[in-house]
Write an enzyme that holds these catalytic residues in place. Structure first.
Site, PDB file in Angstrom:
ATOM      1  N   LYS A   1      31.327  52.884  19.381  1.00  0.00           N
ATOM      2  CA  LYS A   1      30.908  52.023  20.492  1.00  0.00           C
ATOM      3  C   LYS A   1      29.646  51.264  20.091  1.00  0.00           C
ATOM      4  O   LYS A   1      28.728  51.839  19.495  1.00  0.00           O
ATOM      5  CB  LYS A   1      30.653  52.891  21.726  1.00  0.00           C
ATOM      6  CG  LYS A   1      30.404  52.091  23.007  1.00  0.00           C
ATOM      7  CD  LYS A   1      30.244  53.030  24.205  1.00  0.00           C
ATOM      8  CE  LYS A   1      29.942  52.263  25.489  1.00  0.00           C
ATOM      9  NZ  LYS A   1      29.717  53.191  26.624  1.00  0.00           N
TER      10      LYS A   1
ATOM     11  N   SER B   1      32.248  51.797  30.760  1.00  0.00           N
ATOM     12  CA  SER B   1      31.863  50.744  29.846  1.00  0.00           C
ATOM     13  C   SER B   1      32.533  50.835  28.476  1.00  0.00           C
ATOM     14  O   SER B   1      32.663  49.838  27.785  1.00  0.00           O
ATOM     15  CB  SER B   1      30.350  50.761  29.654  1.00  0.00           C
ATOM     16  OG  SER B   1      29.948  51.973  29.024  1.00  0.00           O
TER      17      SER B   1
ATOM     18  N   SER C   1      31.531  56.440  31.637  1.00  0.00           N
ATOM     19  CA  SER C   1      31.936  55.426  30.652  1.00  0.00           C
ATOM     20  C   SER C   1      32.774  55.934  29.496  1.00  0.00           C
ATOM     21  O   SER C   1      33.328  55.147  28.735  1.00  0.00           O
ATOM     22  CB  SER C   1      30.710  54.715  30.088  1.00  0.00           C
ATOM     23  OG  SER C   1      30.133  53.912  31.089  1.00  0.00           O
TER      24      SER C   1
END
Lengths: 98, 489, 507
Positions: free
Chosen positions: B69, B144, B168
């Site tokens: 990420k 997210s 997330s």
């Protein structure tokens, strides 16, 4: 709680150093009103006798030894700088003073 | 995959190349990645292959590719946090998680898309365009960490790293049919994780199976002296727990407040099938009540924005990142304001302003202070519930993946996606989401959430592993075999 | 004092001002700790490094970096608290003070807010007045930890001052150096002595910090900086006036002058019917006046909240008591003790303290020198030579060397005159005292026979003088003694020469 005015948002934007035009301020004032209306309910259960929690885990006294370790080189430190000069970060003129 | 590598049937270089090929093929549609580091990945793969050839001892995931990420700093690799603000920034250091991945021989393919600064539940808030859900490209992959979850569902990577502040990792896992784990707060170092909300953020593993997640969990977890909030205790034995496949006599607490109103019927029916599977495996269900959960969302949307308003203050164009409006005449203050206006997206600005308000003098006690008290009450709810049950369970999300654009103009509706995941972050405990089937009304994946007490992450892996095995036996094949993108492979 | 400001008609001078108004003080002192590494990272704190060579992701505030507290800094702060009679909080936390400034990498300062580590202390000080010494107790509100900022250099523009600068250059070597802030409660009841009280407080505080060994306390280098708050209220009004805060007053003398300057300025504003604005002001070294800075009326809202990246500091009593056991003798107590032990007159003691010579004199005495000789050498010859060179006396010569010289005097191996030459030699870099003596042959001529030859030669050269001495004119002996000293190259003991000469001439 009182409604959030555009001036309130303008003040917050100033504190947060974000420039905003009038329509952005208006829009945000509206949204803030809605959001604050929704989150204000935290006050319903937050009694005087309830202690606040800021850390989810009860850890204390975490310290390190006073030892010097290698720093970044100035080149590494400045590698992301939008502008630099003489191994220093070059920034626009600073208003106000300390 | 790891077994094939270890047996020498497959080289890491080949495996890595295969994944880049798949990315090439599908990422135009999915847009899971923001940056691909082909050179670095293949170099790492070659190193692992060479070590294996020499007979050196290697970790269980050595040579396996992974999607990172874009919220984690990786030395020399563009790290944007999904924000225009950090466009082109290459960190001069590695996050501790990245260091551990590299040391374990894991091959980092590239950086995955995310909501800007991890604020969002749909990855629509990325400055670089949304990620699409491989199950239905018109739908969101969650957020997210939508990029990390989508990369797994699209078979672009077998492993990924996410971060979870309010869900997330788990919410994207739920809506993409993958496994995502938020470890106990302090279980994985936050050093190098670009902070959204420091007291809530936690990095964790994303995978297609519970065991893969456990293997990755053990690699990235552990005490780090660079993170003061890192727990100085042995890592829970999650791999061992994931392999147990036994829940006999365990008490599973079903949270009363996390079902019913607002939860899609297909989500609830799949969730109940999961419960049935656990009961069949020998677990006992108990209903637990956590009354403060109703206030968790409100408290979260005060605490997270407050911390973010301070954490994101450093993005001011002086030391790194973009600079806007520096014409040689304007002051530093004006340039900061213009840069922050241009560099941050609407959701980030919204939260910064909200947090600035919640912390400002005269409002602190009513907002931030009260939210911190709710946090205490949530922790009390959890400890009461864990007195009755070994783990707690709920659906991960109230609904399956919604359409891109559907909620983008309604922040309050968007925030509701995290209603079941947020309490875990607020209390700092562990949480996992694993797939429990497809909702009958839309054929989209449903996530089953397991919550375990702090530093007992092994318990959720034990229950998750067992549930996964039971469901797999029932379905006959992994749920991901049904993803449409697979057909295009 | 009154000549410090221009004096239009009706302008109050200092004495007139304090005859009408009661000053109230508040003092905030920032001290850089002398830890090896920074407050929250392992970068070096060394002074004067090349720009941005002592930075890392943490002190540059790079995205993702996290702070970890320097344990030594906590201990130093607790020591300061203990030395200032504070209670050490069983639970204290760091907080973020949020405001934007380019020299602050994270745009918040990690500091302490409502849970500081040390609270409620005091410091007793003494000032000299016309009516004799007076004691004051300055109460300490809090002692807390925080971090320093980077340094900015303003380039271009007409004046070089910030407002005229075209751009600024930032060096973050100083960013993150541990700072301790020591804040007094309101200091009232000083009357006209406010300036001396302020100075004595800062001076005593500096001595304590130095004795603790926690800081270099160099005001001129900025490792100790003082903010002086002053307010005035009409005498006996019982009210408290609006205060001004004068920033970065960087010498003891300036502390005193800043108070005087503010008392005069504020009293004259009040006399003119104007109100005092709560604001930050800057001290002007040249004039002793202050000029306005930021107005605090549009003060920033700092939005303090507990620093989530750090955990609480909760020292247990074992830790605190272990630190208390290491506290050195309080400087005021030590001064009183040494003054008595050495039998030093008041004035000389003051000179020793003001010259910063107490430590070296003590060391010299501990090495065997007689107190009176140790004091007079350091205050006299060595200070004179230091003055000529415009340096600190303690940088010229070590207590060991001085003690060696004094020991030679005490044994009669050196005369004062010879010893001065030895000291000069040591200072000139000619080596240790023994080496200087050997190189230059500086030895007292104590051989009686050799001296008698010189004395007889002198008598032969000045027979009339010798006659006068024989006749009872003892003072005339000076001429002959001088001749002998000259003949022996100054290496004879003059007293000895006198004794032998007079005896030889029947006196």
């Amino acid at each position: 709680m009182a409604a959030i005015s555009r001036d309130d948002v303008a003040h917050l934007a100033k504190l947060a150093r974000i420039s905003m035009n009038d329509s952005e301020l208006d829009h945000l004032a509206e949204e803030m009103d809605l959001i604050l209306g929704a989150v204000a309910r935290v006050q319903e259960v937050a009694g005087r006798d309830v202690p606040p929690t800021s850390h989810p885990i009860p850890v204390k006294n975490v310290v390190r030894e006073d030892l010097v370790r290698p720093s970044l080189t100035p080149q590494e430190a400045l590698s992301g700088a939008p502008a630099q000069s003489e191994d220093r970060f070059k920034v626009p003129q600073i208003l106000g003073e300390e | 995959m790891a077994t094939a590598l270890a047996a020498g049937e497959l080289s890491s270089v080949d495996l890595t190349q295969l994944h880049f090929d798949q990315i090439e093929k599908v990422d135009g549609a999915v847009h899971a990645f923001l940056y691909l580091d082909k050179e670095g990945a293949l170099a790492q793969a070659r190193t692992v292959d060479a070590k294996r050839a020499k007979g050196e001892a290697l970790g269980p995931l050595a040579g396996v590719p992974l999607a990172l990420k874009d919220v984690l700093a990786q030395k020399g690799i563009p790290t944007t946090c999904g924000s225009k603000m950090l466009e082109g920034w290459r960190p001069p250091y590695d996050a501790t998680v990245v260091t551990k991945l590299k040391e374990a021989g894991i091959v980092i393919l590239g950086k995955t898309n995310m909501d800007e600064f991890a604020m969002g539940s749909s990855t629509e808030n990325s400055a670089y365009g949304p990620t699409h859900n491989p199950w239905d490209l018109t739908r969101i992959p969650g957020g997210s960490g939508g990029g990390s979850a989508a990369s797994l569902a699209a078979f672009e990577a077998p492993l990924a790293i996410g971060t979870d502040t309010g869900g997330s990792i788990r919410q994207p896992a739920a809506v993409t049919g993958t496994v995502g784990v938020k470890p106990t707060y302090g279980g994985v170092s936050r050093y190098g994780l670009i902070a959204f909300s420091s007291s809530l953020d936690q990095a964790g593993p994303c995978a297609r199976t519970v065991l893969d997640a456990a293997l990755l969990h053990e690699i990235i977890a552990g005490h780090d002296e660079r993170d003061s909030t890192s727990i100085n205790a042995p890592v829970p034995q999650v791999v061992k727990a994931a392999k147990k496949l036994d829940v006999k006599g365990m008490k599973i607490g079903v949270v009363k407040e996390l079902q019913g109103d607002g939860f899609q019927s297909g989500v609830l029916s799949r969730f109940h099938e999961g419960l049935d599977a656990l009961v069949s495996a020998g677990a006992e269900l108990v209903e637990v009540s956590c009354p403060t959960f109703d206030y968790a969302l409100a408290a979260y949307y005060l605490i997270a924005p407050s911390e973010c308003s301070s954490n994101l203050a450093r993005f001011d164009s002086m030391r790194y990142g973009i600079r806007v409006g520096d014409d040689g005449q304007r002051s530093a203050e004006e340039v900061m304001k213009l840069t922050r206006h241009a560099g941050f997206g609407a959701e980030v600005k919204r939260r910064i302003i909200l947090g600035t308000y919640a912390l400002s003098s005269g409002y602190y006690d009513a907002y931030y202070g009260s939210a911190q008290k709710v946090r205490t009450l949530l922790m009390r709810d959890f400890s009461a519930a864990f007195a009755l049950a070994d783990v707690l369970v709920s659906p991960t999300t109230p609904t399956t993946a919604f359409k891109i654009g559907e909620q983008v103009d309604d922040p309050l509706a968007m925030y509701l996606n995290d209603i079941a995941t947020i309490p875990v972050n607020m209390a700092g405990i562990g949480g996992m989401s694993l797939p429990c089937g497809l909702a009958e009304e839309d054929g989209l994946p449903v996530g089953f959430q397991i919550m375990s007490p702090a530093m007992r992450d092994d318990l959720m892996y034990q229950v998750g592993g067992t549930l996964e095995a039971a469901l797999l036996a029932k379905w006959g094949a992994p749920i991901l075999d049904k993803t449409p993108v697979l057909a295009a492979r | 004092m009154s000549q410090m400001v221009p004096m239009p008609l009706n302008y109050l001078n200092y004495d007139e001002a304090v005859a009408k108004y009661e000053p109230t003080l508040g003092l905030e002192v920032h001290v850089e700790l002398n830890t090896k590494s920074k407050m929250f990272c392992s970068c070096s704190t060394e002074f004067g490094g090349e720009p941005n060579t002592q930075t890392c992701p943490v002190c540059l505030g790079l995205p993702g970096a996290l702070p970890v507290v320097n344990g030594k800094a906590i201990e130093s702060t607790i020591l300061i608290g203990l030395a200032l009679n504070c209670s050490i909080a069983p639970f204290s936390r760091f907080a973020r003070k949020n405001y934007f400034y380019p020299d602050m990498p994270k745009n918040f300062q990690t500091s302490q807010y409502d849970e500081p580590i040390c609270v409620n202390g005091y410091l007793d000080i003494e000032i000299a007045t016309e009516e004799g010494p007076k004691q004051f107790r300055v109460e300490i509100e809090r002692v807390h930890m925080e971090e320093d900022t980077g340094k900015s250099l303003h380039v271009g523009g007409a004046t070089g001052r910030i407002h005229g600068a075209e751009y600024s250059l930032l060096d973050y070597n100083r960013a993150g150096i541990p700072l301790v802030e020591i804040v007094t409660k309101i200091v009232g009841g000083t009357g006209k002595y406010a300036p001396q009280v302020a100075r004595a407080y800062v001076s005593e505080l500096r001595d304590i910090l130095r004795s603790l060994g926690v800081s270099d306390v160099k005001m001129e280098q900025g490792s100790m900086r003082c903010d002086v708050n002053v307010s005035l209220s009409p005498l006996d009004s019982g009210t408290l006036g609006t205060r001004s805060e004068t920033k970065n007053v960087n010498s003891l003398r300036s502390v005193e002058r800043a108070v005087i300057g503010e008392v005069i300025r504020q009293s004259n504003r009040l006399e003119a019917g104007e109100r005092i604005v709560q604001e930050t002001r800057h001290f002007l070294e040249e004039s002793g006046q202050t000029r306005p800075g930021r107005s605090k009326e549009q003060a920033e809202d700092y939005r303090y909240f507990p620093e989530p990246d750090l955990v609480p500091v909760a020292p247990d009593s074992g830790w605190i008591e272990a630190l208390r056991a290491t506290l050195p003798e309080r400087p005021s107590a030590r001064r009183a003790r040494l003054k008595a032990e050495w039998s030093v007159p008041d004035k000389e003691m003051t000179s020793l303290i003001n010259a910063g010579l107490l430590d070296v004199v003590q060391e010299t005495i501990e090495l065997g020198a007689e107190p009176i000789r140790a004091r007079s050498w350091w205050l006299g010859e060595i200070s004179r030579l230091a003055n000529e060179r415009d340096v600190d006396p303690t940088t010229l010569i070590t207590p060991t060397q001085v003690a060696e010289v004094i020991s030679l005097i005490q044994n009669g191996d050196l005369t004062d005159n010879l010893a001065r030459q030895v000291v000069e030699g040591v200072i000139a870099g000619a080596g240790r005292p023994s080496e200087v003596i050997a190189q230059r042959g500086l030895k007292v001529v104590s051989d009686d026979a050799a001296l008698m030859l010189a004395i007889e030669a002198a008598i032969a050269a000045q027979p009339e003088t010798a006659e006068r001495i024989r006749g009872g004119n003892i003072p005339a002996a000076g001429a002959l003694i001088g001749a002998v000293m000259k003949a022996t190259g100054g290496q004879a003991d003059a007293a000895k020469v006198r004794e032998l000469l007079l005896k030889h001439l029947g006196q």
